[in-house]
Design a protein around this motif. Structure first.
Motif, PDB file in Angstrom:
ATOM      1  N   GLU A  11       0.818  -1.220   0.000  1.00  0.00           N
ATOM      2  CA  GLU A  11       0.000   0.000   0.000  1.00  0.00           C
ATOM      3  C   GLU A  11       0.849   1.266   0.000  1.00  0.00           C
ATOM      4  N   ILE A  12       1.887   1.266   0.788  1.00  0.00           N
ATOM      5  CA  ILE A  12       2.722   2.472   0.865  1.00  0.00           C
ATOM      6  C   ILE A  12       3.421   2.716  -0.462  1.00  0.00           C
ATOM      7  N   HIS A  13       3.819   1.667  -1.153  1.00  0.00           N
ATOM      8  CA  HIS A  13       4.402   1.854  -2.488  1.00  0.00           C
ATOM      9  C   HIS A  13       3.384   2.532  -3.403  1.00  0.00           C
ATOM     10  N   LEU A  14       2.157   2.066  -3.400  1.00  0.00           N
ATOM     11  CA  LEU A  14       1.139   2.653  -4.275  1.00  0.00           C
ATOM     12  C   LEU A  14       0.864   4.115  -3.913  1.00  0.00           C
ATOM     13  N   ILE A  15       0.793   4.408  -2.629  1.00  0.00           N
ATOM     14  CA  ILE A  15       0.572   5.794  -2.203  1.00  0.00           C
ATOM     15  C   ILE A  15       1.720   6.681  -2.653  1.00  0.00           C
ATOM     16  N   ALA A  16       2.948   6.236  -2.401  1.00  0.00           N
ATOM     17  CA  ALA A  16       4.126   7.020  -2.802  1.00  0.00           C
ATOM     18  C   ALA A  16       4.167   7.212  -4.307  1.00  0.00           C
ATOM     19  N   HIS A  17       3.879   6.168  -5.024  1.00  0.00           N
ATOM     20  CA  HIS A  17       3.893   6.204  -6.485  1.00  0.00           C
ATOM     21  C   HIS A  17       2.892   7.249  -6.995  1.00  0.00           C
ATOM     22  N   ALA A  18       1.684   7.207  -6.451  1.00  0.00           N
ATOM     23  CA  ALA A  18       0.655   8.160  -6.862  1.00  0.00           C
ATOM     24  C   ALA A  18       1.038   9.585  -6.477  1.00  0.00           C
ATOM     25  N   LEU A  19       1.576   9.766  -5.283  1.00  0.00           N
ATOM     26  CA  LEU A  19       1.976  11.118  -4.856  1.00  0.00           C
ATOM     27  C   LEU A  19       3.020  11.707  -5.792  1.00  0.00           C
ATOM     28  N   LEU A  20       4.019  10.931  -6.136  1.00  0.00           N
ATOM     29  CA  LEU A  20       5.076  11.437  -7.017  1.00  0.00           C
ATOM     30  C   LEU A  20       4.547  11.720  -8.416  1.00  0.00           C
ATOM     31  N   GLU A  21       3.785  10.801  -8.960  1.00  0.00           N
ATOM     32  CA  GLU A  21       3.334  10.938 -10.342  1.00  0.00           C
ATOM     33  C   GLU A  21       2.264  12.008 -10.536  1.00  0.00           C
ATOM     34  N   THR A  22       1.597  12.411  -9.457  1.00  0.00           N
ATOM     35  CA  THR A  22       0.528  13.409  -9.584  1.00  0.00           C
ATOM     36  C   THR A  22       0.866  14.739  -8.924  1.00  0.00           C
ATOM     37  N   GLY A  23       2.111  14.938  -8.535  1.00  0.00           N
ATOM     38  CA  GLY A  23       2.446  16.184  -7.847  1.00  0.00           C
ATOM     39  C   GLY A  23       1.643  16.332  -6.568  1.00  0.00           C
ATOM     40  N   ASN A  24       1.653  15.283  -5.759  1.00  0.00           N
ATOM     41  CA  ASN A  24       0.896  15.241  -4.505  1.00  0.00           C
ATOM     42  C   ASN A  24      -0.608  15.416  -4.729  1.00  0.00           C
ATOM     43  N   GLY A  25      -1.090  14.869  -5.811  1.00  0.00           N
ATOM     44  CA  GLY A  25      -2.519  14.881  -6.104  1.00  0.00           C
ATOM     45  C   GLY A  25      -3.021  16.145  -6.774  1.00  0.00           C
ATOM     46  N   ALA A  26      -2.123  17.033  -7.182  1.00  0.00           N
ATOM     47  CA  ALA A  26      -2.534  18.323  -7.746  1.00  0.00           C
ATOM     48  C   ALA A  26      -2.574  18.343  -9.272  1.00  0.00           C
TER      49      ALA A  26
END
Length: 145
Positions: A11-26
């Motif tokens: 789960e933490i890998h997926l969260i980190a991956h999404a945060l990096l690829e989306t500019g922290n969701g922005a």
């Protein structure tokens, strides 16, 4: 949690991956991007939480096109579908064996051709590792009631 459980991926890998690829969701791919006529001829708001298919020259449009082809019309669909793509194409892929951040970025099995790399950013694996480390520290402090 569902995406991590289905694939299986940490789960933490997926969260980190999404945060990096989306500019922290922005990024527009995380908040929803209007995509031109899809396979059904209609415009759709699409999501791509892991930047899959996004290229350096036009990441939002190309990433949106990829998301539309996958049917990622909700954040949930993008998370579940993106995790499945990452698992099948990289982490759990029997041909490529890219089950670490380093292998996903550099793919040591194909060093001469530099093929099948998840990201073009030379620092991608290090950035992911820093986010993962930060998240582990936060979760260690968490106490469930």
């Amino acid at each position: 949690m569902q995406a991590a459980s289905d694939q299986p991926i940490n789960e933490i890998h997926l969260i980190a991956h999404a945060l990096l690829e989306t500019g922290n969701g922005a990024s527009p791919l995380a908040t929803g991007q209007l995509q031109g006529a899809g396979t059904d001829g209609q415009q759709h708001v699409v999501y791509n939480m892991f930047g899959i298919g996004a290229t350096d020259d036009n990441p939002n449009q190309v990433g949106a096109d990829f998301a539309a082809k996958q049917g990622w019309f909700t954040p949930e669909a993008a998370i579940l579908g993106g995790a499945k793509f990452i698992a099948q194409s990289y982490i759990n892929n029997a041909a490529y064996h890219q089950d670490t951040l380093y292998k996903m970025r550099w793919n040591p099995a194909n060093t001469q051709l530099a093929l099948h790399q998840y990201a073009t950013d030379i620092g991608w694996a290090v950035k992911q590792a820093r986010i993962i480390n930060y998240l582990w520290k936060i979760f260690r402090l968490y106490t469930a009631f």
